[in-house]
Design a protein around this motif. Structure first.
Motif, PDB file in Angstrom:
ATOM      1  N   TYR A  29      39.316  47.888  36.931  1.00  0.00           N
ATOM      2  CA  TYR A  29      40.345  48.802  37.427  1.00  0.00           C
ATOM      3  C   TYR A  29      41.529  48.050  38.009  1.00  0.00           C
ATOM      4  N   ARG A  78      43.414  47.098  34.854  1.00  0.00           N
ATOM      5  CA  ARG A  78      44.018  48.250  34.167  1.00  0.00           C
ATOM      6  C   ARG A  78      45.129  48.894  34.996  1.00  0.00           C
ATOM      7  N   LYS A  79      44.896  49.056  36.302  1.00  0.00           N
ATOM      8  CA  LYS A  79      45.850  49.764  37.159  1.00  0.00           C
ATOM      9  C   LYS A  79      47.028  48.891  37.583  1.00  0.00           C
ATOM     10  N   VAL A  80      46.834  47.575  37.583  1.00  0.00           N
ATOM     11  CA  VAL A  80      47.898  46.677  38.043  1.00  0.00           C
ATOM     12  C   VAL A  80      48.498  45.902  36.876  1.00  0.00           C
ATOM     13  N   GLN A  87      47.896  45.852  33.565  1.00  0.00           N
ATOM     14  CA  GLN A  87      48.192  46.526  32.308  1.00  0.00           C
ATOM     15  C   GLN A  87      49.210  47.657  32.454  1.00  0.00           C
ATOM     16  N   ARG A  88      49.716  47.852  33.656  1.00  0.00           N
ATOM     17  CA  ARG A  88      50.699  48.911  33.863  1.00  0.00           C
ATOM     18  C   ARG A  88      51.989  48.620  33.094  1.00  0.00           C
ATOM     19  N   HIS A  89      52.337  47.327  33.040  1.00  0.00           N
ATOM     20  CA  HIS A  89      53.501  46.902  32.272  1.00  0.00           C
ATOM     21  C   HIS A  89      53.343  45.414  31.979  1.00  0.00           C
ATOM     22  N   GLU A  90      53.839  44.968  30.841  1.00  0.00           N
ATOM     23  CA  GLU A  90      53.654  43.571  30.450  1.00  0.00           C
ATOM     24  C   GLU A  90      54.372  42.595  31.376  1.00  0.00           C
ATOM     25  N   VAL A 114      54.402  42.921  34.730  1.00  0.00           N
ATOM     26  CA  VAL A 114      53.786  42.941  36.062  1.00  0.00           C
ATOM     27  C   VAL A 114      53.260  41.560  36.446  1.00  0.00           C
TER      28      VAL A 114
END
Length: 479
Positions: A363, A366-368, A370-373, A375
């Protein structure tokens, strides 16, 4: 230890153990059968418990390829459970049941509590301003460290791995190097990467000699002891020249070899094991391939800042970091560029990280991430602050100790492709043991935070279950 401190320590340790026993009973009621990695560890331990050692060695009892560590946990479990079962007259499946095997880690947890206290007392023995209450409070806090404490209640290698490694470190500090190596070997039998902490123990001994020689060198030049936080290029070059000069002296090499020969034997034995085995992993090597995963260091630093925020994220530190940024803009610009390059070229994503939604790391990613490439690049300033704050808290340690610790930290984190918080337990504990004692307020805040995290994670594990669409088994969230 004064009498009042001894009574206080005994009371706190007994209370902590009683609480752990109650939580242990709750976990075993909620999850009676093996869960996650226990599904591999428990059957293997039961094979050892039935005395089928030779069959395991010959392959008659197959070694589960999902088990990548050596059988130290199983051997210790049998060495404890079998005599107790004989004394108590236990027979049948209860002898090496899942609950009985899990109880071994509860014993390791109690041992870790005592070792943490002894290490804090030894490392900070010259600091007379530290009270017995502070030592006990810090011991309780570290014993409750969430990532470690959670696995007290499951049959995993972590509590035993920590126990033997901390014990080896303690013996090293007392100068009992042969005993330290024996305990280091036990730690290696729990997890092969613990060989790095055997090297750290040897390096701790070498660092003491280097620090003595360095002080002599500075006295000769009537110079002042340099500070690690200065970090100027000239200081680093001066240290490098000193190291080359010192380590190329046959006399100095002989002295260091005489001090560290037990560690050298174990490290040589480890190299032989890796050569014969064809690698460090004993099971499924395809899922545990070594790589240069430099961002792992950034993840560890962020992990440390998160769990030590009362010490590392304070208004004074933020202000100090800001002043450092203004004073050395070129250096920080270079560090930022290097960090961005390492993130760009050396970020790896393990298949387990993306596939298993039972772990918190799933998580986090996924939440941090994978939020945007972008990040992962945006987080670079956070990593730089974490590194600065981390190093700043170690400034009271001798320069060669710091260098040895960072070398071992790189060796134990960077080769790991999988982001797994359990891999950070030992480097975190060794770091936390060696920083100066914080104020009482910060210690209490840290303990309260750990208790809250433990309460939440255990509650979620026991009560927030779920099922996969293709399986009837109950799934649980965990570290």
């Amino acid at each position: 230890m004064e009498r009042s401190e001894a009574y206080g320590f005994s009371a706190v340790m007994s209370g902590a153990f009683l609480l752990s026993c109650l939580l242990f009973a709750a976990v075993n009621r909620g999850q009676r059968g093996p869960y996650m990695d226990e599904a591999f560890h428990v059957p293997q331990a039961q094979a050892y418990c039935q005395g089928r050692f030779l069959q395991v060695l010959r392959g008659a009892v197959p070694w589960d390829p999902m088990i990548t560590t050596l059988p130290g946990l199983y051997l210790v479990s049998v060495g404890i459970v079998k005599p107790v079962a004989w004394l108590c007259g236990w027979t049948g499946s209860v002898v090496c049941s899942t609950g009985m095997l899990r109880f071994i880690n509860l014993l390791f947890s109690a041992g870790n509590f005592y070792l943490l206290y002894l290490l804090l007392s030894k490392i900070h023995q010259k600091n007379k301003a530290v009270s017995g209450f502070q030592r006990i409070l810090s011991t309780l806090t570290l014993a409750m460290f969430p990532t470690l404490y959670f696995f007290t209640f499951l049959y995993y290698t972590d509590p035993g791995s920590v126990f033997f490694t901390l014990f080896a470190y303690l013996m090293c500090l007392y100068g009992n190097h042969k005993t330290s190596v024996l305990l280091g070997f036990c730690g290696f039998m729990f997890r092969q990467t613990n060989i790095v902490w055997t090297v750290f123990c040897a390096g701790n001994t070498v660092a003491e000699k280097l620090n003595e020689a360095w002080k002599t060198e500075l006295q000769k030049k009537k110079d002042e002891k340099i500070s690690f936080r200065k970090g100027s290029f000239s200081d680093l070059m001066r240290i490098l020249r000193f190291l080359i000069k010192y380590l190329t002296s046959p006399k100095n090499l002989f002295t260091l070899t005489a001090l560290t020969w037990p560690y050298i034997i174990l490290v040589v034995g480890f190299c032989v094991f890796v050569f014969i085995n064809g690698g460090i992993v004993v099971g499924d090597r395809s899922s545990h391939e070594a790589c240069l995963h430099f961002p792992q260091m950034f993840y560890f630093l962020s992990f440390t800042v998160f769990f030590s925020f009362p010490h590392l994220v304070t208004p004074s530190k933020i202000k100090k970091f800001y002043l450092s940024l203004r004073k050395h803009p070129v250096q920080y610009s270079l560090i930022t560029a290097i960090s961005l390059f390492l993130i760009w070229k050396f970020t790896y994503v393990h298949k387990y990280l993306l596939a298993d939604n039972r772990h918190y790391t799933f998580y986090v990613w996924r939440k941090v991430f994978q939020r945007h490439e972008l990040v992962k690049y945006v987080l670079a300033p956070v990593y730089i602050f974490s590194c600065w704050s981390f190093a700043d808290t170690l400034k009271s340690k001798p320069i060669f100790w710091i260098l040895m610790y960072f070398v071992c930290l790189l060796a134990v984190t960077v080769p790991q492709k999988l982001l797994e918080f359990r891999y950070f337990i030992l480097p975190f504990l060794i770091y936390r043991l060696n920083i100066p004692f914080p104020s009482l307020y910060r210690q209490l805040l840290e303990l309260a935070f750990y208790i809250a995290v433990n309460a939440i994670t255990l509650y979620v594990f026991l009560n927030k279950t779920f099922q996969w669409a293709n399986s009837d088994e109950i799934q649980r969230f965990m570290w």
